[in-house]
Design a protein around this motif. Structure first.
Motif, PDB file in Angstrom:
ATOM      1  N   PRO A 144      31.010  42.751  37.803  1.00 19.74           N
ATOM      2  CA  PRO A 144      31.625  42.011  37.712  1.00 19.74           C
ATOM      3  C   PRO A 144      32.909  42.271  36.432  1.00 19.74           C
ATOM      4  O   PRO A 144      33.882  42.086  37.027  1.00 19.74           O
ATOM      5  N   LEU A 145      32.795  43.125  35.873  1.00 17.40           N
ATOM      6  CA  LEU A 145      33.616  43.476  35.372  1.00 17.40           C
ATOM      7  C   LEU A 145      34.828  44.983  35.985  1.00 17.40           C
ATOM      8  O   LEU A 145      36.235  45.523  36.334  1.00 17.40           O
ATOM      9  N   GLU A 146      34.470  45.857  37.170  1.00 23.30           N
ATOM     10  CA  GLU A 146      34.561  46.125  38.261  1.00 23.30           C
ATOM     11  C   GLU A 146      35.526  45.244  39.162  1.00 23.30           C
ATOM     12  O   GLU A 146      36.572  45.884  39.803  1.00 23.30           O
ATOM     13  N   ARG A 147      34.650  44.119  39.194  1.00 23.70           N
ATOM     14  CA  ARG A 147      34.853  43.467  40.381  1.00 23.70           C
ATOM     15  C   ARG A 147      36.833  42.964  40.364  1.00 23.70           C
ATOM     16  O   ARG A 147      37.968  42.505  40.860  1.00 23.70           O
ATOM     17  N   HIS A 148      36.901  42.445  38.936  1.00 23.91           N
ATOM     18  CA  HIS A 148      37.893  42.026  37.917  1.00 23.91           C
ATOM     19  C   HIS A 148      38.875  43.100  38.633  1.00 23.91           C
ATOM     20  O   HIS A 148      40.285  42.994  38.482  1.00 23.91           O
ATOM     21  N   ARG A 149      38.638  44.169  37.884  1.00 26.60           N
ATOM     22  CA  ARG A 149      39.613  45.295  37.935  1.00 26.60           C
ATOM     23  C   ARG A 149      39.846  45.663  39.486  1.00 26.60           C
ATOM     24  O   ARG A 149      41.319  45.516  39.650  1.00 26.60           O
ATOM     25  N   ALA A 150      39.389  45.659  40.372  1.00 23.86           N
ATOM     26  CA  ALA A 150      39.588  46.047  41.953  1.00 23.86           C
ATOM     27  C   ALA A 150      40.641  44.625  42.697  1.00 23.86           C
ATOM     28  O   ALA A 150      41.401  44.992  42.832  1.00 23.86           O
ATOM     29  N   LEU A 151      40.244  43.162  42.042  1.00 23.03           N
ATOM     30  CA  LEU A 151      41.231  42.179  42.320  1.00 23.03           C
ATOM     31  C   LEU A 151      42.395  41.778  41.724  1.00 23.03           C
ATOM     32  O   LEU A 151      43.327  42.080  42.503  1.00 23.03           O
ATOM     33  N   SER A 152      42.373  42.298  40.128  1.00 21.18           N
ATOM     34  CA  SER A 152      43.796  42.851  39.813  1.00 21.18           C
ATOM     35  C   SER A 152      44.647  43.336  40.065  1.00 21.18           C
ATOM     36  O   SER A 152      45.755  43.879  40.727  1.00 21.18           O
ATOM     37  N   TRP A 153      43.798  44.610  40.564  1.00 17.79           N
ATOM     38  CA  TRP A 153      44.888  45.691  41.352  1.00 17.79           C
ATOM     39  C   TRP A 153      45.422  45.170  43.122  1.00 17.79           C
ATOM     40  O   TRP A 153      46.970  45.134  43.354  1.00 17.79           O
ATOM     41  N   VAL A 154      44.047  44.756  43.803  1.00 14.11           N
ATOM     42  CA  VAL A 154      44.475  44.516  45.054  1.00 14.11           C
ATOM     43  C   VAL A 154      45.688  42.927  44.759  1.00 14.11           C
ATOM     44  O   VAL A 154      46.297  43.101  45.851  1.00 14.11           O
ATOM     45  N   ASP A 155      45.239  42.273  43.985  1.00 21.72           N
ATOM     46  CA  ASP A 155      45.994  40.930  44.153  1.00 21.72           C
ATOM     47  C   ASP A 155      47.289  40.956  43.412  1.00 21.72           C
ATOM     48  O   ASP A 155      48.186  39.751  42.772  1.00 21.72           O
ATOM     49  N   GLY A 156      47.389  41.759  42.398  1.00 25.70           N
ATOM     50  CA  GLY A 156      48.624  41.803  41.209  1.00 25.70           C
ATOM     51  C   GLY A 156      49.554  42.987  41.377  1.00 25.70           C
ATOM     52  O   GLY A 156      49.750  43.564  42.727  1.00 25.70           O
ATOM     53  N   GLY A 157      49.829  43.770  40.258  1.00 23.54           N
ATOM     54  CA  GLY A 157      51.147  44.501  40.200  1.00 23.54           C
ATOM     55  C   GLY A 157      50.520  46.035  40.524  1.00 23.54           C
ATOM     56  O   GLY A 157      51.363  46.511  41.308  1.00 23.54           O
ATOM     57  N   GLY A 158      49.128  46.635  40.670  1.00 22.16           N
ATOM     58  CA  GLY A 158      48.410  47.600  41.007  1.00 22.16           C
ATOM     59  C   GLY A 158      49.439  47.969  42.655  1.00 22.16           C
ATOM     60  O   GLY A 158      49.656  49.270  42.923  1.00 22.16           O
TER      61      GLY A 158
END
Length: 119
Positions: free
Chosen positions: A60-74
């Motif tokens: 779950p933590l890695e999924r959140h980090r991945a989706l934050s990068w994919v859908d966000g500022g990353g």
């Protein structure tokens, strides 16, 4: 007088690479895939599609980090870096494995017939 042919011009490209390591220590490569993109958006799309395909199986933590990068500022920052001629990347843990994506701006030089090996 020498017969001079125009030299083929180099094309600006973005070299994408995905390296999967067998363990989190990134000590043994399990798989490598490469892709050439013609613009920064296509290069980052390569990473985004790869990461999205893995999200269901992530912690779950890695999924959140991945989706934050994919859908966000990353990914937006990564596209900006490529436009500036800088490399970019993203990495995550997937089970026991470690996966890294990198994109490097570069050039593609078409082969000239005289430079090709004989068939």
């Amino acid at each position: 007088m020498l017969d001079q042919q125009p030299l083929p011009s180099a094309t600006r490209v973005f070299w994408c690479e995905r390296v999967t390591y067998r363990t989190m220590e990134a000590d043994e490569i399990a798989e490598v895939s490469r892709h050439m993109a013609l613009d920064p958006a296509e290069a980052i799309r390569f990473i985004r599609l790869n990461v999205r395909a893995l999200t269901a199986g992530l912690h779950p933590l890695e999924r959140h980090r991945a989706l934050s990068w994919v859908d966000g500022g990353g990914c937006v920052g990564a596209i900006g870096a490529l436009h500036r001629g800088e490399p970019c990347g993203f990495s995550l843990s997937c089970g026991d494995a470690w996966i890294e994506w990198t994109v490097r701006p570069g050039f593609n030089f078409p082969a000239v017939a005289e430079d090709l090996p004989p068939e």
